[in-house]
Design a protein around this motif. Structure first.
Motif, short mmCIF file in Angstrom:
data_model
loop_
_atom_site.label_atom_id
_atom_site.label_comp_id
_atom_site.label_asym_id
_atom_site.label_seq_id
_atom_site.Cartn_x
_atom_site.Cartn_y
_atom_site.Cartn_z
N ILE A 167 -9.98 10.68 0.29
CA ILE A 167 -8.61 11.10 -0.02
C ILE A 167 -8.23 12.31 0.84
O ILE A 167 -7.13 12.35 1.42
N TYR A 197 2.69 1.75 -3.28
CA TYR A 197 1.74 2.29 -4.24
C TYR A 197 1.60 3.80 -4.04
O TYR A 197 1.61 4.57 -5.00
N LEU A 198 1.54 4.21 -2.78
CA LEU A 198 1.33 5.64 -2.49
C LEU A 198 2.55 6.51 -2.79
O LEU A 198 2.42 7.71 -3.02
N ILE A 221 3.86 11.31 -0.74
CA ILE A 221 2.56 10.63 -0.68
C ILE A 221 1.45 11.65 -0.88
O ILE A 221 0.47 11.41 -1.61
N LEU A 225 -1.39 11.64 -3.79
CA LEU A 225 -2.84 11.67 -3.52
C LEU A 225 -3.49 12.84 -4.23
O LEU A 225 -4.59 12.72 -4.77
N SER A 285 0.83 -1.21 0.00
CA SER A 285 0.00 0.00 0.00
C SER A 285 0.86 1.25 0.00
O SER A 285 0.61 2.20 -0.74
N PHE A 286 1.86 1.26 0.88
CA PHE A 286 2.69 2.46 0.95
C PHE A 286 3.56 2.61 -0.30
O PHE A 286 3.82 3.72 -0.74
N GLN A 320 -5.14 12.89 3.52
CA GLN A 320 -4.27 14.07 3.43
C GLN A 320 -4.17 14.77 4.78
O GLN A 320 -3.08 15.12 5.23
N SER A 327 -2.95 -0.76 6.11
CA SER A 327 -2.24 0.50 5.85
C SER A 327 -3.22 1.63 5.61
O SER A 327 -3.08 2.73 6.16
N PHE A 328 -4.21 1.37 4.76
CA PHE A 328 -5.16 2.43 4.45
C PHE A 328 -6.06 2.74 5.65
O PHE A 328 -6.43 3.90 5.86
#
Lengths: 253, 253
Positions: B237, A45-46, A240, A244, A42-43, B241, B42-43
């Motif tokens: 999102i 990807y971010l 990140i 986003l 996940s990270f 942030q 993670s998310f």
């Protein structure tokens, strides 16, 4: 392993996933290691599945620390052994670091299998089988060798847990971590926090080590003394956020 | 399962992790399911491990869609079965939805074990054992029952892959997903994208369904017609942030 087409846009990520699954099947990686792999995905990807500038800088500084160390050690767990045993061995060779197996979910069989895996990848000596020293921690990760992690001045602990990272720092060691989450306790506690994918980080570090081992000692020292770990973490968080923002913009808002 | 102290700050998250590990040991969850669990962790961490406002709104709208449907179906995979079989059954009961097992890494044994798990959690009928229809997809997830997913007008597919989500939307169905990654193809493709943890989402939805089932039909219709999925994703999102900003501030920058 499941066949993944080489032109798949997320080839590297899917291949890494299959390697960790294979690691579990071989008895090298713990089942919990798969969840950790997912968290990392996940990270990664971010941050855009690439080595960001600040990570490359941290990797150079980490290599300087390994090259200047008296007793550098690379700590290997089940995920690291499944993902890139050859890269660990090659980085250890170039920097003169020892390799020590250290497991959270420790069994003697897993230690043995990981040592065999590293030897098959070219390691001549691997520590960790006969731990004769102990860190002040409650779980199996406390078990270390006195000539390895216990007396090391610089330790590279990729994919580490926060507790052990903190303990090694407390002992006065220079602790280098590789962790894709810039907010994790590990990243916030380490001396040098590399926010990068394990495979990419080890590959970059081996390349840097080949270049930097011929540099003057004072150049390496300067790299370390001017390094600011907080800036590196801050920049990873910014990356990140940018990512986003770009995604949100794509959604036409 | 490993004992987790109830006062641990991340108790729910660790408990969920243990449930998925137990699911693998029971043969219900695939090994790849553990990696998916890690990605979700993670998310979830990044949205603060709580149901954010926009997710609660999406959950209400999803419940309205289920209550108004002619043939609502809840699709269950190995992770869902390991994490919250009772909550699936209770949501199905309140909304009158059918339950259908649908697996990416399908084996007859896994289908059987998951059906047994759902029945032990109170389900009277579970579809998925005798798929007599097929979606236009290349993997096992194509296999569906004609009286279930194939003819459903509203499908809740928690923890879904992008391909299948896309296909179900193409077929004209109202597709509700539960996915903690607001950037995933699943989230961007679904009709109603719930960016929330599975267990929290199902719990909220069952509560909302109990309240809303006595509401006038036009109120439910209004909820759906005024719903904007892009806004919901955009807000998720934004939450991430904000969370990153707060963390960066904590680092004293």
């Amino acid at each position: 392993m499941t066949e993944i087409p080489k032109d798949h846009p997320r080839y590297e990520s899917l291949l890494a996933r299959e390697k960790v699954v294979a690691g579990v099947k071989m008895g090298i990686t713990s089942v919990q290691g798969l969840i950790a792999q997912g968290r990392g995905e996940s990270f990664d990807y971010l941050i855009g599945e690439r080595s960001i500038e600040s990570a490359l800088h941290a990797e150079r500084v980490a290599v300087a620390a390994l090259l200047l160390a008296n007793n550098p050690v690379i700590s290997v767990n089940g995920n690291v052994a499944a993902l890139s045993p050859e890269k660990v061995v090659s980085l250890a060779d170039i920097t003169g670091a020892s390799i020590e197996v250290n497991l959270f979910h420790r069994t003697e069989t897993r230690v043995h299998l990981i040592i065999e895996q590293l030897k098959a990848s070219g390691a001549s000596e691997v520590l960790g089988k006969n731990p004769d020293a102990s860190l002040e921690l409650s779980h199996a990760r406390r078990l270390v060798e006195s000539k390895g992690i216990y007396t090391a001045d610089v330790v590279l602990v990729p994919l580490e847990d926060g507790d052990r990272c903190e303990k090694l720092v407390e002992m006065g060691k220079t602790v280098i971590t590789i962790d894709l989450n810039p907010l994790s306790r590990t990243s916030r506690t380490a001396t040098i926090s590399i926010v990068d994918n394990l495979i990419r980080a080890l590959e970059n570090m081996a390349r840097f080590a080949r270049e930097m081992k011929h540099e003057k000692k004072e150049e390496l020292v300067k790299l370390i003394t001017t390094y600011d770990n907080k800036t590196v973490l801050f920049e990873a968080i910014s990356e990140i956020q940018e990512h986003l923002k770009a995604h949100a913009a794509e959604m036409e808002y």
